[in-house]
Design a protein around this motif. Structure first.
Motif, mmCIF file in Angstrom:
data_model
loop_
_atom_site.group_PDB
_atom_site.id
_atom_site.type_symbol
_atom_site.label_atom_id
_atom_site.label_comp_id
_atom_site.label_asym_id
_atom_site.label_seq_id
_atom_site.Cartn_x
_atom_site.Cartn_y
_atom_site.Cartn_z
ATOM 1 N N ILE A 25 21.232 -15.355 -78.413
ATOM 2 C CA ILE A 25 20.265 -14.564 -77.640
ATOM 3 C C ILE A 25 20.918 -13.823 -76.470
ATOM 4 O O ILE A 25 20.650 -12.633 -76.285
ATOM 5 C CB ILE A 25 19.071 -15.433 -77.207
ATOM 6 N N PRO A 26 21.787 -14.451 -75.656
ATOM 7 C CA PRO A 26 22.430 -13.674 -74.582
ATOM 8 C C PRO A 26 23.253 -12.494 -75.106
ATOM 9 O O PRO A 26 23.267 -11.422 -74.494
ATOM 10 C CB PRO A 26 23.330 -14.693 -73.882
ATOM 11 N N GLU A 27 23.910 -12.685 -76.241
ATOM 12 C CA GLU A 27 24.675 -11.588 -76.840
ATOM 13 C C GLU A 27 23.753 -10.454 -77.276
ATOM 14 O O GLU A 27 24.068 -9.276 -77.073
ATOM 15 C CB GLU A 27 25.463 -12.092 -78.037
ATOM 16 N N LEU A 28 22.610 -10.808 -77.859
ATOM 17 C CA LEU A 28 21.650 -9.794 -78.283
ATOM 18 C C LEU A 28 21.102 -9.030 -77.089
ATOM 19 O O LEU A 28 20.963 -7.804 -77.135
ATOM 20 C CB LEU A 28 20.502 -10.440 -79.063
ATOM 21 N N MET A 29 20.787 -9.732 -76.016
ATOM 22 C CA MET A 29 20.237 -9.078 -74.824
ATOM 23 C C MET A 29 21.274 -8.168 -74.159
ATOM 24 O O MET A 29 20.945 -7.090 -73.677
ATOM 25 C CB MET A 29 19.736 -10.123 -73.818
ATOM 26 N N LYS A 30 22.538 -8.605 -74.174
ATOM 27 C CA LYS A 30 23.599 -7.776 -73.615
ATOM 28 C C LYS A 30 23.751 -6.496 -74.427
ATOM 29 O O LYS A 30 23.876 -5.399 -73.875
ATOM 30 C CB LYS A 30 24.913 -8.556 -73.604
ATOM 31 N N GLY A 31 23.717 -6.624 -75.734
ATOM 32 C CA GLY A 31 23.800 -5.449 -76.598
ATOM 33 C C GLY A 31 22.610 -4.525 -76.424
ATOM 34 O O GLY A 31 22.751 -3.304 -76.408
ATOM 35 N N LEU A 32 21.435 -5.111 -76.257
ATOM 36 C CA LEU A 32 20.235 -4.309 -76.036
ATOM 37 C C LEU A 32 20.320 -3.560 -74.716
ATOM 38 O O LEU A 32 19.997 -2.368 -74.643
ATOM 39 C CB LEU A 32 19.000 -5.207 -76.056
ATOM 40 N N GLY A 33 20.778 -4.234 -73.672
ATOM 41 C CA GLY A 33 20.937 -3.582 -72.369
ATOM 42 C C GLY A 33 21.946 -2.449 -72.407
ATOM 43 O O GLY A 33 21.730 -1.382 -71.833
ATOM 44 N N THR A 34 23.051 -2.663 -73.097
ATOM 45 C CA THR A 34 24.070 -1.618 -73.237
ATOM 46 C C THR A 34 23.516 -0.424 -73.994
ATOM 47 O O THR A 34 23.753 0.729 -73.612
ATOM 48 C CB THR A 34 25.305 -2.180 -73.973
ATOM 49 N N GLY A 35 22.762 -0.696 -75.046
ATOM 50 C CA GLY A 35 22.164 0.391 -75.821
ATOM 51 C C GLY A 35 21.181 1.204 -75.002
ATOM 52 O O GLY A 35 21.157 2.439 -75.088
ATOM 53 N N ILE A 36 20.379 0.531 -74.185
ATOM 54 C CA ILE A 36 19.411 1.236 -73.348
ATOM 55 C C ILE A 36 20.124 2.094 -72.311
ATOM 56 O O ILE A 36 19.742 3.242 -72.064
ATOM 57 C CB ILE A 36 18.450 0.235 -72.677
ATOM 58 N N LYS A 37 21.195 1.550 -71.709
ATOM 59 C CA LYS A 37 21.961 2.328 -70.723
ATOM 60 C C LYS A 37 22.556 3.576 -71.360
ATOM 61 O O LYS A 37 22.520 4.658 -70.781
ATOM 62 C CB LYS A 37 23.081 1.482 -70.128
ATOM 63 N N PHE A 39 21.500 5.144 -74.034
ATOM 64 C CA PHE A 39 20.422 6.066 -74.381
ATOM 65 C C PHE A 39 19.963 6.851 -73.156
ATOM 66 O O PHE A 39 19.770 8.067 -73.228
ATOM 67 C CB PHE A 39 19.250 5.295 -74.987
ATOM 68 N N LYS A 40 19.801 6.162 -72.024
ATOM 69 C CA LYS A 40 19.365 6.837 -70.805
ATOM 70 C C LYS A 40 20.399 7.852 -70.338
ATOM 71 O O LYS A 40 20.057 8.958 -69.922
ATOM 72 C CB LYS A 40 19.103 5.822 -69.692
ATOM 73 N N SER A 41 21.684 7.482 -70.392
ATOM 74 C CA SER A 41 22.717 8.422 -69.945
ATOM 75 C C SER A 41 22.804 9.620 -70.888
ATOM 76 O O SER A 41 22.999 10.748 -70.441
ATOM 77 C CB SER A 41 24.074 7.726 -69.826
ATOM 78 N N ALA A 42 22.631 9.397 -72.182
ATOM 79 C CA ALA A 42 22.659 10.508 -73.129
ATOM 80 C C ALA A 42 21.454 11.417 -72.928
ATOM 81 O O ALA A 42 21.576 12.639 -73.005
ATOM 82 C CB ALA A 42 22.678 9.982 -74.556
ATOM 83 N N ALA A 43 20.303 10.835 -72.643
ATOM 84 C CA ALA A 43 19.107 11.639 -72.404
ATOM 85 C C ALA A 43 19.263 12.442 -71.115
ATOM 86 O O ALA A 43 18.847 13.594 -71.041
ATOM 87 C CB ALA A 43 17.879 10.749 -72.332
ATOM 88 N N LYS A 44 19.880 11.830 -70.105
ATOM 89 C CA LYS A 44 20.082 12.524 -68.832
ATOM 90 C C LYS A 44 21.082 13.670 -69.006
ATOM 91 O O LYS A 44 20.897 14.756 -68.469
ATOM 92 C CB LYS A 44 20.598 11.552 -67.775
ATOM 93 N N ASP A 45 22.149 13.438 -69.768
ATOM 94 C CA ASP A 45 23.157 14.465 -70.001
ATOM 95 C C ASP A 45 22.606 15.604 -70.850
ATOM 96 O O ASP A 45 22.996 16.750 -70.687
ATOM 97 C CB ASP A 45 24.387 13.870 -70.688
ATOM 98 N N ASP A 46 21.704 15.301 -71.747
ATOM 99 C CA ASP A 46 21.152 16.306 -72.649
ATOM 100 C C ASP A 46 20.116 17.176 -71.957
ATOM 101 O O ASP A 46 19.903 18.308 -72.351
ATOM 102 C CB ASP A 46 20.528 15.637 -73.871
ATOM 103 N N GLN A 47 19.495 16.692 -70.923
ATOM 104 C CA GLN A 47 18.427 17.430 -70.260
ATOM 105 C C GLN A 47 18.881 18.770 -69.697
ATOM 106 O O GLN A 47 18.231 19.782 -69.946
ATOM 107 C CB GLN A 47 17.804 16.568 -69.166
ATOM 108 N N PRO A 48 19.992 18.862 -68.977
ATOM 109 C CA PRO A 48 20.429 20.182 -68.501
ATOM 110 C C PRO A 48 20.751 21.141 -69.641
ATOM 111 O O PRO A 48 20.506 22.331 -69.549
ATOM 112 C CB PRO A 48 21.670 19.882 -67.673
#
Length: 59
Positions: A25-37, A39-48
């Protein structure tokens, strides 16, 4: 359908614990957190870039 209550959330968490085990479970949560980060950075970079395309289409 009604709202999800505390009991339903508890049952879901127990099922997840049984399926994956306590060590995974901790490994899954770490992977989920990394994926969300990422995704957010890619969405932020794509916006401009999207706003630049809109400006080019207006001209």
């Amino acid at each position: 359908m009604g709202k999800i209550g505390f009991t339903e959330i508890l049952i879901i968490l127990v099922i997840i614990l049984l399926l994956f085990g306590g060590k995974k479970i901790p490994e899954l949560m770490k992977g989920l957190g990394t994926g969300i980060k990422e995704f957010k950075s890619a969405a932020k970079d794509d916006q401009p870039a999207a706003s630049k395309k809109e400006e080019e289409q207006k001209q």
